[in-house]
Design an enzyme around this catalytic site. Structure first.
Site, PDB file in Angstrom:
ATOM      1  N   ASN A  10     -28.319 -54.382 109.841  1.00 35.40           N
ATOM      2  CA  ASN A  10     -27.579 -54.711 108.621  1.00 35.40           C
ATOM      3  C   ASN A  10     -27.721 -56.217 108.364  1.00 35.40           C
ATOM      4  OD1 ASN A  10     -25.385 -55.645 106.999  1.00 35.40           O
ATOM      5  ND2 ASN A  10     -24.431 -53.638 107.219  1.00 35.40           N
ATOM      6  N   HIS A  13     -24.975 -60.271 106.341  1.00 35.52           N
ATOM      7  CA  HIS A  13     -24.402 -61.593 106.609  1.00 35.52           C
ATOM      8  C   HIS A  13     -25.438 -62.718 106.618  1.00 35.52           C
ATOM      9  CE1 HIS A  13     -20.553 -59.896 106.558  1.00 35.52           C
ATOM     10  NE2 HIS A  13     -20.913 -58.981 107.438  1.00 35.52           N
ATOM     11  N   HIS A  46     -25.238 -53.477 102.319  1.00 32.38           N
ATOM     12  CA  HIS A  46     -24.059 -52.987 101.594  1.00 32.38           C
ATOM     13  C   HIS A  46     -23.933 -53.776 100.293  1.00 32.38           C
ATOM     14  CE1 HIS A  46     -19.398 -52.179 101.850  1.00 32.38           C
ATOM     15  NE2 HIS A  46     -19.929 -51.776 100.707  1.00 32.38           N
ATOM     16  N   ARG A  48     -21.727 -54.580  97.593  1.00 30.95           N
ATOM     17  CA  ARG A  48     -20.292 -54.441  97.290  1.00 30.95           C
ATOM     18  C   ARG A  48     -20.050 -54.685  95.814  1.00 30.95           C
ATOM     19  NH1 ARG A  48     -16.909 -54.697 102.244  1.00 30.95           N
ATOM     20  NH2 ARG A  48     -15.174 -54.647 100.800  1.00 30.95           N
ATOM     21  N   ARG A  52     -20.294 -59.964  97.166  1.00 29.19           N
ATOM     22  CA  ARG A  52     -19.978 -61.145  97.996  1.00 29.19           C
ATOM     23  C   ARG A  52     -21.122 -61.539  98.932  1.00 29.19           C
ATOM     24  NH1 ARG A  52     -15.283 -58.620 101.836  1.00 29.19           N
ATOM     25  NH2 ARG A  52     -14.440 -58.070  99.809  1.00 29.19           N
ATOM     26  N   GLU A  73     -25.754 -49.000 101.573  1.00 30.14           N
ATOM     27  CA  GLU A  73     -24.323 -48.660 101.688  1.00 30.14           C
ATOM     28  C   GLU A  73     -23.652 -48.933 100.354  1.00 30.14           C
ATOM     29  OE1 GLU A  73     -22.356 -50.806 104.763  1.00 30.14           O
ATOM     30  OE2 GLU A  73     -23.651 -50.025 106.308  1.00 30.14           O
ATOM     31  N   THR A 104     -15.399 -53.408 105.907  1.00 28.15           N
ATOM     32  CA  THR A 104     -14.987 -52.019 105.721  1.00 28.15           C
ATOM     33  C   THR A 104     -13.952 -51.656 106.797  1.00 28.15           C
ATOM     34  OG1 THR A 104     -17.258 -51.649 105.025  1.00 28.15           O
ATOM     35  CG2 THR A 104     -15.886 -49.698 105.302  1.00 28.15           C
ATOM     36  N   GLU A 154     -21.767 -41.171 109.724  1.00 26.14           N
ATOM     37  CA  GLU A 154     -21.813 -42.390 110.535  1.00 26.14           C
ATOM     38  C   GLU A 154     -20.398 -42.617 111.061  1.00 26.14           C
ATOM     39  OE1 GLU A 154     -24.198 -45.664 109.367  1.00 26.14           O
ATOM     40  OE2 GLU A 154     -22.851 -47.117 110.292  1.00 26.14           O
ATOM     41  N   HIS A 193     -20.454 -50.359 113.338  1.00 29.31           N
ATOM     42  CA  HIS A 193     -19.408 -51.304 112.933  1.00 29.31           C
ATOM     43  C   HIS A 193     -18.831 -52.023 114.142  1.00 29.31           C
ATOM     44  CE1 HIS A 193     -16.403 -53.365 110.581  1.00 29.31           C
ATOM     45  NE2 HIS A 193     -17.019 -52.926 109.504  1.00 29.31           N
TER      46      HIS A 193
END
Ligand code: PXP
Length: 254
Positions: A10, A13, A46, A48, A52, A73, A104, A154, A193
């Protein structure tokens, strides 16, 4: 055959750091290409509602420029459905999304949102997109996911990662049971996660789990040892743990 546990990276970030200053650096697409070189099996991003971290332009580039399957996602909204249908990623993972949350926070309420999610999954699957539902390790949610036609669940490992001692053992037990139940119902099982070098082993050792999606820890660890090295180390820990699952042990001794 030894189980190959897939690692989805992922890269959200990387975009968080880029967005702190605006501009183009660090580029999440470059990070995704580097993840491929380090042995990742897929890229997760993801998008969003508030954009962000990952942007619409990132999704377009990730779908085009990265030589790995993209797992997009999204929250189950009309806007995100249009975006998914426009880019046709390999997979979509439906996640709950609250505007005020930092990340999340919990799994999707599949039981409560059954009718809406059933139609949503149908629209994605019609385009050939594999659909995953991000849920807590709760048997009622696992059953509901199977009933409305998800391909994958998941399992949310956040609580397992945040707890310790007996509480963590209980969370791990819940993940193991949910994975077993899901596989019995014909679902493919993923997990993710909050996973780190410290927490990944027991989750990787759950025999039904075939994919882990990991981001924040690896991007953070890249500061200390580099992105490729952090991914390679995670891969090694996953492979060690999954080699110790009972099915692989049986194969070794057969
Ligand atoms: N899986 C899902 C469904 C997620 O929403 C996230 C976070 O975006 C992850 C995996 C990765 O979590 P982390 O960044 O904590 O490793």
């Amino acid at each position: 055959m030894t189980r190959h546990l897939r690692l989805g990276i992922n890269i959200d970030h990387v975009a968080t750091i880029r967005n702190a200053r605006g501009g183009y650096h660090p580029d999440p697409v470059r990070a995704a290409i580097m993840a491929a070189q380090a042995g990742a099996d897929g890229i997760t991003a993801h998008l969003r509602e508030d954009r962000r971290h990952i942007s619409d332009h990132d999704i377009k580039r990730l779908a085009k420029e990265v030589p790995l399957p993209l797992n997009l996602e999204i929250a189950a909204t009309g806007e995100m459905l249009d975006i998914a249908l426009a880019h046709v990623p390999h997979a979509c993972c439906i996640v709950p999304e609250k505007r005020e949350e930092v990340t999340t926070e919990g799994g999707l309420d599949v039981k409560g949102g059954r009718a809406h999610l059933h139609a949503y999954i149908g629209a994605l699957r019609e385009k050939g997109i594999r659909v995953s539902l991000f849920i807590d390790p709760d048997p009622a949610q696992v059953k509901a996911a199977a009933e409305i036609g998800a391909d994958v669940i998941e399992l949310h490992t956040g609580r397992y990662c945040e707890t310790s001692g007996k509480a963590r053992d209980e969370e791990l037990g819940a993940l193991q049971k949910a994975a077993r139940l899901g596989a019995t119902l014909g679902l493919e099982i993923h997990a993710g996660h909050g996973l780190s070098f410290e927490t990944v082993g027991p989750v990787a050792a759950i025999p039904e789990v075939v994919e882990l999606n990991i981001g924040h820890f690896l991007v953070g660890e890249a500061i200390f040892c580099g992105f490729e090295a952090s991914i390679r180390r995670m891969r090694q820990l996953m492979d060690q743990a999954s080699a110790e699952t009972p099915e692989n042990q049986d194969l070794k001794t057969a």
